[in-house]
Design an enzyme around this catalytic site. Structure first.
Site, PDB file in Angstrom:
ATOM      1  N   ASP A  13      46.479  43.229  28.308  1.00 47.64           N
ATOM      2  CA  ASP A  13      48.008  42.530  27.770  1.00 47.64           C
ATOM      3  C   ASP A  13      47.573  43.148  26.328  1.00 47.64           C
ATOM      4  OD1 ASP A  13      49.403  41.977  29.615  1.00 47.64           O
ATOM      5  OD2 ASP A  13      48.025  40.214  29.588  1.00 47.64           O
ATOM      6  N   GLY A  15      48.690  46.310  24.834  1.00 49.00           N
ATOM      7  CA  GLY A  15      50.082  46.786  24.346  1.00 49.00           C
ATOM      8  C   GLY A  15      49.704  48.425  24.617  1.00 49.00           C
ATOM      9  N   LYS A  16      48.682  48.443  25.210  1.00 48.31           N
ATOM     10  CA  LYS A  16      49.063  50.256  26.101  1.00 48.31           C
ATOM     11  C   LYS A  16      50.004  51.020  25.771  1.00 48.31           C
ATOM     12  CE  LYS A  16      46.688  48.741  30.043  1.00 48.31           C
ATOM     13  NZ  LYS A  16      46.213  47.226  29.222  1.00 48.31           N
ATOM     14  N   ALA A  39      50.800  44.570  37.316  1.00 48.74           N
ATOM     15  CA  ALA A  39      51.123  45.149  35.205  1.00 48.74           C
ATOM     16  C   ALA A  39      52.282  44.466  34.655  1.00 48.74           C
ATOM     17  CB  ALA A  39      50.404  46.646  35.839  1.00 48.74           C
ATOM     18  N   GLY A  40      52.348  45.162  33.381  1.00 49.44           N
ATOM     19  CA  GLY A  40      53.256  44.817  32.836  1.00 49.44           C
ATOM     20  C   GLY A  40      53.089  45.527  31.313  1.00 49.44           C
ATOM     21  N   HIS A  41      54.298  46.547  31.428  1.00 45.60           N
ATOM     22  CA  HIS A  41      54.000  47.423  30.228  1.00 45.60           C
ATOM     23  C   HIS A  41      55.866  46.928  30.179  1.00 45.60           C
ATOM     24  CE1 HIS A  41      50.575  49.890  30.802  1.00 45.60           C
ATOM     25  NE2 HIS A  41      50.920  49.858  31.290  1.00 45.60           N
ATOM     26  N   THR A  42      55.634  46.459  27.898  1.00 49.29           N
ATOM     27  CA  THR A  42      56.528  46.487  27.542  1.00 49.29           C
ATOM     28  C   THR A  42      57.293  47.836  26.617  1.00 49.29           C
ATOM     29  OG1 THR A  42      55.912  43.940  27.703  1.00 49.29           O
ATOM     30  CG2 THR A  42      58.477  44.789  26.340  1.00 49.29           C
ATOM     31  N   GLN A 223      46.154  46.898  33.565  1.00 47.38           N
ATOM     32  CA  GLN A 223      44.889  45.937  33.696  1.00 47.38           C
ATOM     33  C   GLN A 223      44.319  46.526  32.657  1.00 47.38           C
ATOM     34  OE1 GLN A 223      45.874  46.831  37.245  1.00 47.38           O
ATOM     35  NE2 GLN A 223      47.248  45.384  36.353  1.00 47.38           N
ATOM     36  N   THR A 299      54.667  40.132  33.626  1.00 45.42           N
ATOM     37  CA  THR A 299      54.794  39.910  34.683  1.00 45.42           C
ATOM     38  C   THR A 299      55.028  38.755  35.271  1.00 45.42           C
ATOM     39  OG1 THR A 299      53.166  41.472  34.677  1.00 45.42           O
ATOM     40  CG2 THR A 299      53.800  40.156  36.718  1.00 45.42           C
ATOM     41  N   GLY A 414      52.926  45.792  13.913  1.00 41.74           N
ATOM     42  CA  GLY A 414      54.480  45.113  14.545  1.00 41.74           C
ATOM     43  C   GLY A 414      54.952  45.968  15.445  1.00 41.74           C
TER      44      GLY A 414
HETATM   45  P1  IMP Z   1      45.876  39.950  40.685  1.00 39.71           P
HETATM   46  O1  IMP Z   1      45.166  41.818  39.774  1.00 39.71           O
HETATM   47  O2  IMP Z   1      47.340  39.709  40.382  1.00 39.71           O
HETATM   48  O3  IMP Z   1      44.966  40.062  41.628  1.00 39.71           O
HETATM   49  O4  IMP Z   1      44.691  38.689  39.494  1.00 39.71           O
HETATM   50  C1  IMP Z   1      43.142  39.119  39.033  1.00 39.71           C
HETATM   51  C2  IMP Z   1      43.515  38.783  37.842  1.00 39.71           C
HETATM   52  O5  IMP Z   1      43.942  39.886  36.862  1.00 39.71           O
HETATM   53  C3  IMP Z   1      43.762  37.570  36.940  1.00 39.71           C
HETATM   54  O6  IMP Z   1      43.014  36.817  36.584  1.00 39.71           O
HETATM   55  C4  IMP Z   1      45.146  38.382  36.782  1.00 39.71           C
HETATM   56  O7  IMP Z   1      45.849  37.123  35.898  1.00 39.71           O
HETATM   57  C5  IMP Z   1      44.348  39.461  36.398  1.00 39.71           C
HETATM   58  N1  IMP Z   1      45.815  40.296  36.259  1.00 39.71           N
HETATM   59  C6  IMP Z   1      45.769  40.974  36.757  1.00 39.71           C
HETATM   60  N2  IMP Z   1      46.883  41.774  35.813  1.00 39.71           N
HETATM   61  C7  IMP Z   1      47.427  42.137  34.789  1.00 39.71           C
HETATM   62  C8  IMP Z   1      48.127  42.280  33.707  1.00 39.71           C
HETATM   63  O8  IMP Z   1      48.293  43.740  33.760  1.00 39.71           O
HETATM   64  N3  IMP Z   1      47.443  41.650  32.444  1.00 39.71           N
HETATM   65  C9  IMP Z   1      46.293  40.767  32.423  1.00 39.71           C
HETATM   66  N4  IMP Z   1      46.355  40.209  33.245  1.00 39.71           N
HETATM   67  C10 IMP Z   1      45.889  40.695  34.562  1.00 39.71           C
END
Ligand code: IMP
Length: 427
Positions: A13, A15-16, A39-42, A223, A299, A414
């Site tokens: 997270d 901010g990639k 993952a979650g990219h905004t 991640q 996410t 920002g």
């Molecule tokens: P998993 O990847 O769902 O197995 O989660 C394993 C750990 O990685 C947990 O602590 C999640 O919160 C963390 N995690 C997985 N994906 C992300 C992400 O995109 N950003 C931040 N933490 C993540």
């Protein structure tokens, strides 16, 4: 400028997405190499906000080819839904390429992720419950199903039978759940196959042809370093290798195919889920960071744990990824503080650790050693040149640069595209 890897240096997270956006103009291919829809990219493009989980951000730029590499785990129903959503907003999704070697997330992976977390109770990892760990586990034990299996119903059925026999034993005997039905899974997945078939390709060849033609290929990490399966805060990690080296295995390129390795760091730290976090702020400061930085997961919507910049983890990431440069994001969030802390070392039983301690017993119990700097207490979102930044903000960046021993090229002040200070052009 062919191969560029973009990696998170902290716990995700960072901010990639914004940095990918800024690089997109000169990028031909954007390749995801690990992870899945955890993952979650905004990304905000032309005022439109997109939250992407599985599809590489390159999809938003008509000149880019988005590629899902062999190292990714793919939930086909999520992928189709994401593509449909993008299409409904006028984005051309036909360019997406999906490696036939990528592994599939199956319904039993989701169920196993959920029940395992429940069983672990207070020791749970805090996963995203997207089935990521169980899918990678099956890949390693070689009972995984791959994207290319969708194209051969007989093979798909035979492999599913082998896997499901074992999974159903687990689900029923260990977890007291109902067994899953082979025919139901087959029907659903072979239905997905029709939609996904046009995207399934030999991504290795596509990537190498692009590199040979001197096109720019961006390897987009999901991640981050501290969540890396081998190098992160195990077991509180994800099940893949987000580090730059992971791009080689997960996309199918050699180390020398990557010339620039850009580390993305927030100006402070956050983490979601369980696990050690030495520079975690006290609740009052943490709350200020949550609100000023809007630290809620893309996410899962979970509130992120917040803390001060951790230079020990930063140095570790710089070394592990051989970073050629760093981009600092969300510097503006620190405007909320009169004094800003930086964790410059850890301390355990009177001993100072400037580098990551060699074992988890120390890491779990170490205390942060802080250096405190004066804040700037003013809005910096309008800064565009180095000189526009208050001298306290410049001093803060200089300290980070020194601690990381890596040049900082850009600083984000920002959320929107133009809210960026280019300290130096990227190398
Ligand atoms: P998993 O990847 O769902 O197995 O989660 C394993 C750990 O990685 C947990 O602590 C999640 O919160 C963390 N995690 C997985 N994906 C992300 C992400 O995109 N950003 C931040 N933490 C993540």
């Amino acid at each position: 400028m062919p191969g560029i890897a973009l990696v998170g240096t902290q716990w995700g997270d960072e901010g990639k997405g914004k940095v990918t956006d800024l690089l997109a103009e000169k990028t031909d291919l954007v390749v995801r190499y690990q992870g899945g829809n955890n993952a979650g990219h905004t990304i905000v493009v032309e005022g439109e906000r997109y939250a992407l989980h599985l599809v590489p951000t390159g999809i938003l730029y008509p000149h880019c080819v988005p590629v899902i590499g062999p190292g990714v785990v793919v939930n086909p129903s999520v992928l189709i839904e994401e593509l449909e959503n993008l299409s409904s907003r006028g984005i051309d999704t036909t360019r997406l390429l999906l490696s036939g070697n990528a592994h599939l997330i199956m319904p039993y992976h989701l169920e196993l992720d959920r029940v395992t977390e429940r069983r672990l109770g207070k020791n749970r990892l805090g996963t995203t419950k997207r089935g990521i760990g169980p899918a990678y586990a099956d890949k390693a034990t070689r009972i995984g199903l791959r994207v290319q299996d969708l194209l051969d119903p007989k093979i798909f059925s035979a492999k599913l039978e082998v896997a499901l026999k074992e999974k159903n034993l687990f689900l029923t005997r260990v977890y007291g759940r109902l067994p899953m039905d082979q025919a139901e899974i087959e029907d659903a997945y072979l239905g997905f196959a029709e939609t996904l078939a046009p995207h399934i390709s030999d991504t290795d060849t596509v990537i190498h042809q692009a590199l040979d033609a001197d096109k720019t290929v961006l390897f987009e990490g999901a991640q981050a370093t501290m969540l890396d399966l081998d190098h992160g805060t195990y077991p509180f990690v994800t099940s893949s290798n987000p580090v730059a080296g992971g791009a080689c295995a997960g996309a199918g390129v050699g180390p020398l195919d990557i010339q620039r390795i850009i580390g993305i760091s927030k100006a402070y730290c956050t983490r979601v889920g369980s696990g050690p976090f030495p520079s975690e702020a006290d609740p009052a400061d943490g709350e200020i960071l949550v609100e000023a930085g809007q630290e809620y997961g893309t996410t899962t919507g979970r509130k992120r744990r917040c803390g001060w910049f951790d230079a020990v983890a930063g140095r570790f990431a710089a070394r592990l990824n051989t970073l050629t440069e760093v981009v600092i994001t969300k510097l503006d969030v620190l405007s909320a503080f009169e004094k800003i802390k930086v964790c410059v070392a850890y301390e355990f039983e009177g001993q100072r650790h400037e580098h990551m301690p060699p074992n988890q017993t120390i890491f779990n119990k170490c205390k942060p050693v802080y250096e405190e700097l004066p804040g700037w207490s003013q809005d910096i979102t309008g800064a565009r040149e180095t000189e526009d930044l208050p001298k306290e903000a410049r001093a803060y960046l200089e300290l980070l640069e020194e601690l990381l021993a890596t040049p900082i090229s850009w600083v984000s002040v920002g959320p929107s595209r133009d809210e960026i200070v280019r300290l130096r052009e990227m190398s």
